[in-house]
Design a protein around this motif. Structure first.
Motif, PDB file in Angstrom:
ATOM      1  N   PHE A   1       0.803  -1.229   0.000  1.00 42.51           N
ATOM      2  CA  PHE A   1       0.000   0.000   0.000  1.00 42.51           C
ATOM      3  C   PHE A   1       0.840   1.286   0.000  1.00 42.51           C
ATOM      4  CE2 PHE A   1      -2.719  -3.238   2.054  1.00 42.51           C
ATOM      5  CZ  PHE A   1      -3.776  -3.226   1.154  1.00 42.51           C
ATOM      6  N   HIS A   2       2.087   1.223   0.386  1.00 44.21           N
ATOM      7  CA  HIS A   2       2.988   2.379   0.348  1.00 44.21           C
ATOM      8  C   HIS A   2       2.423   3.594   1.100  1.00 44.21           C
ATOM      9  CE1 HIS A   2       4.968   0.009  -2.749  1.00 44.21           C
ATOM     10  NE2 HIS A   2       3.847  -0.022  -3.434  1.00 44.21           N
ATOM     11  N   ASP A   3       1.909   3.362   2.304  1.00 45.70           N
ATOM     12  CA  ASP A   3       1.288   4.481   3.025  1.00 45.70           C
ATOM     13  C   ASP A   3       1.574   4.486   4.526  1.00 45.70           C
ATOM     14  OD1 ASP A   3      -0.242   2.308   3.782  1.00 45.70           O
ATOM     15  OD2 ASP A   3      -2.146   3.069   2.985  1.00 45.70           O
ATOM     16  N   LEU A   4       2.592   3.732   4.974  1.00 48.41           N
ATOM     17  CA  LEU A   4       2.953   3.713   6.394  1.00 48.41           C
ATOM     18  C   LEU A   4       4.165   4.609   6.628  1.00 48.41           C
ATOM     19  CD1 LEU A   4       2.673  -0.096   7.279  1.00 48.41           C
ATOM     20  CD2 LEU A   4       0.865   1.645   7.239  1.00 48.41           C
ATOM     21  N   ILE A   5       4.107   5.386   7.706  1.00 46.61           N
ATOM     22  CA  ILE A   5       5.258   6.172   8.159  1.00 46.61           C
ATOM     23  C   ILE A   5       5.503   5.766   9.613  1.00 46.61           C
ATOM     24  CG2 ILE A   5       6.236   8.455   8.531  1.00 46.61           C
ATOM     25  CD1 ILE A   5       5.624   7.935   5.605  1.00 46.61           C
ATOM     26  N   GLN A   6       6.643   5.128   9.852  1.00 45.44           N
ATOM     27  CA  GLN A   6       6.923   4.601  11.189  1.00 45.44           C
ATOM     28  C   GLN A   6       8.263   5.127  11.697  1.00 45.44           C
ATOM     29  OE1 GLN A   6       7.911   0.396  11.596  1.00 45.44           O
ATOM     30  NE2 GLN A   6       6.657   0.237  13.451  1.00 45.44           N
ATOM     31  N   GLN A   7       8.252   5.564  12.963  1.00 44.88           N
ATOM     32  CA  GLN A   7       9.484   5.948  13.637  1.00 44.88           C
ATOM     33  C   GLN A   7       9.760   5.004  14.813  1.00 44.88           C
ATOM     34  OE1 GLN A   7       9.160  10.173  14.571  1.00 44.88           O
ATOM     35  NE2 GLN A   7      10.185  10.719  12.656  1.00 44.88           N
ATOM     36  N   ASP A   8      10.942   5.118  15.413  1.00 43.15           N
ATOM     37  CA  ASP A   8      11.383   4.129  16.389  1.00 43.15           C
ATOM     38  C   ASP A   8      11.086   4.478  17.850  1.00 43.15           C
ATOM     39  OD1 ASP A   8      13.179   6.187  16.672  1.00 43.15           O
ATOM     40  OD2 ASP A   8      14.982   4.940  16.510  1.00 43.15           O
ATOM     41  N   PHE A   9      10.027   5.252  18.112  1.00 41.59           N
ATOM     42  CA  PHE A   9       9.588   5.470  19.491  1.00 41.59           C
ATOM     43  C   PHE A   9       8.525   4.435  19.863  1.00 41.59           C
ATOM     44  CE2 PHE A   9       7.038   8.279  16.763  1.00 41.59           C
ATOM     45  CZ  PHE A   9       5.743   7.905  17.103  1.00 41.59           C
ATOM     46  N   MET A  10       8.358   4.194  21.164  1.00 36.37           N
ATOM     47  CA  MET A  10       7.346   3.248  21.627  1.00 36.37           C
ATOM     48  C   MET A  10       5.948   3.841  21.426  1.00 36.37           C
ATOM     49  SD  MET A  10       8.862   0.519  22.577  1.00 36.37           S
ATOM     50  CE  MET A  10      10.187   0.783  21.394  1.00 36.37           C
ATOM     51  N   ASP A  11       5.072   3.065  20.828  1.00 37.81           N
ATOM     52  CA  ASP A  11       3.733   3.541  20.482  1.00 37.81           C
ATOM     53  C   ASP A  11       2.805   3.354  21.679  1.00 37.81           C
ATOM     54  OD1 ASP A  11       1.626   4.534  19.061  1.00 37.81           O
ATOM     55  OD2 ASP A  11       1.942   3.256  17.318  1.00 37.81           O
ATOM     56  N   THR A  12       2.853   4.311  22.606  1.00 36.16           N
ATOM     57  CA  THR A  12       2.026   4.266  23.810  1.00 36.16           C
ATOM     58  C   THR A  12       1.255   5.577  23.938  1.00 36.16           C
ATOM     59  OG1 THR A  12       3.733   5.242  25.222  1.00 36.16           O
ATOM     60  CG2 THR A  12       3.769   2.833  24.966  1.00 36.16           C
ATOM     61  N   PHE A  13       0.276   5.576  24.822  1.00 40.86           N
ATOM     62  CA  PHE A  13      -0.510   6.785  25.050  1.00 40.86           C
ATOM     63  C   PHE A  13       0.393   7.949  25.473  1.00 40.86           C
ATOM     64  CE2 PHE A  13      -2.824   9.644  27.897  1.00 40.86           C
ATOM     65  CZ  PHE A  13      -3.868  10.035  27.075  1.00 40.86           C
ATOM     66  N   HIS A  14       1.385   7.662  26.291  1.00 42.43           N
ATOM     67  CA  HIS A  14       2.251   8.720  26.795  1.00 42.43           C
ATOM     68  C   HIS A  14       3.275   9.194  25.767  1.00 42.43           C
ATOM     69  CE1 HIS A  14       0.457   7.553  30.615  1.00 42.43           C
ATOM     70  NE2 HIS A  14       0.845   8.736  31.064  1.00 42.43           N
ATOM     71  N   ASN A  15       3.264   8.609  24.577  1.00 41.56           N
ATOM     72  CA  ASN A  15       4.132   9.088  23.497  1.00 41.56           C
ATOM     73  C   ASN A  15       3.341   9.684  22.337  1.00 41.56           C
ATOM     74  OD1 ASN A  15       6.626   8.635  24.617  1.00 41.56           O
ATOM     75  ND2 ASN A  15       6.896   6.608  23.700  1.00 41.56           N
TER      76      ASN A  15
END
Length: 338
Positions: A113-127
């Motif tokens: 789909f070529h539509d994801l943008i991901q970085q290396d931080f933890m995916d939590t509410f506090h982030n």
């Protein structure tokens, strides 16, 4: 304490002094490494809207539902005649084993789909503030020509035809200082330690937040997105309520949000054709996005606003749906009179 008391006691002049940090400390919050990126997604096209959907790694079905309905770029360009870029903002799953399992799944999904943008931080509410910075920095770096930036949750339904028509109406002449959504005014910090929205006195000692729009869905004009990103690079981003952080950055830049009655703050919009004609967002859709899309795109819905009888019928219907106390928590009563 009352709304007026909170407002009278707060000039919000404290924002500049209290949240400012040196640029080196601020930069570390937005300096996360891209794990998945699409630098040429916008290219040199005239993009009307860059639409970021905040998602979690495991929410594949939600992303699929959006791709096949309101977030379908091909449908938007073919039917509405404008270029919109829809991307999903992701961090890393906080559990190591689950993170390893999802890594390959996300790569396969993105290859398709070529539509994801991901970085290396933890995916939590506090982030969530880090996810906001991802969106702002990506727009500045890779899609600076987009006229508008929208941020939405992956459980939000966006009535994309209504949104596009609205942006086209206000978009002539390159609009300035536009920040649109459901505005929260004079909201006090939550001091209940059991709440996920809890903010300590030490972190935020004042009576109320600056005006802000809920993170479920809002739109910024390009210049506002740039100014807020510039402010974010001088502000302590450890404040983890992302929509309030946006309000703090905007206050530093002397930008105020404008309320739009048909941006849903919390609840779902009522299921009714008279609502579909004007809705922009509706919050809380997990399993019914496809059904909602079918309802709002039916040919009959576009005919609702035509004719005196239909207009009178809809006026009564909207009052009944939106102005009865405790019946609706999506749109305010005033929306019934638009």
């Amino acid at each position: 304490m009352s709304f007026s008391y909170r407002y009278l006691r707060n000039s919000f002049a404290f924002v500049n002094a209290s949240f400012r940090v040196n640029p080196e400390d601020a930069f570390k919050y937005s300096n996360h490494r891209y794990l998945i990126n699409h630098e040429r997604k916008c290219g040199e096209k005239d993009v009307l809207l860059l639409l970021f959907v905040k998602s979690s790694s495991e929410n594949f079905e939600r992303r699929q539902a959006i791709r096949s309905t309101w977030g379908n770029e091909t449908y938007i360009e073919r039917t509405l005649g404008v270029t919109v870029r829809v991307l999903f903002a992701l961090g890393l799953h906080p559990e190591p084993e689950k993170r390893r399992q999802l890594k390959m799944q996300l790569l396969f999904e993105d290859q398709r789909f070529h539509d994801l943008i991901q970085q290396d931080f933890m995916d939590t509410f506090h982030n969530l503030t880090l996810k906001l910075l991802l969106q702002l920095s990506w727009k500045e770096t890779y899609c600076h020509r987009a006229q508008f930036l929208m941020s939405a949750d992956d459980d939000v339904f966006v009535h994309i035809p209504n949104l596009i028509h609205f942006l086209q109406r206000i978009g002539h002449g390159k609009p300035k200082n536009l920040w649109i959504g459901r505005v929260h005014r004079g909201s006090p910090p939550v001091r209940d330690k059991e709440s996920k929205y809890y903010v300590s006195q030490e972190m935020y000692p004042w009576l109320s937040y600056p005006d802000y729009t809920p993170g479920s869905g809002y739109v910024l004009s390009s210049d506002v997105a740039t100014k807020i990103y510039q402010a974010a690079l001088t502000i302590n981003a450890s404040f983890y309520i992302d929509d309030v952080f946006l309000g703090i950055c905007a206050k530093v830049m002397d930008i105020a949000p404008k309320d739009h009655a048909f941006f849903s703050g919390e609840g779902k919009a009522p299921y009714h054709p008279c609502i579909y004609n004007q809705m922009i967002t509706s919050h809380g859709h997990v399993s019914d996005i496809r059904e909602m899309w079918r309802r709002v795109t039916e040919a009959e819905v576009s005919q609702i606003s035509s004719g005196l009888i239909w207009r009178l019928y809809c006026a009564v219907a909207k009052v009944r749906l939106l102005c009865v106390p405790f019946l609706s928590n999506s749109y305010p009563c005033k929306a019934a009179f638009f």
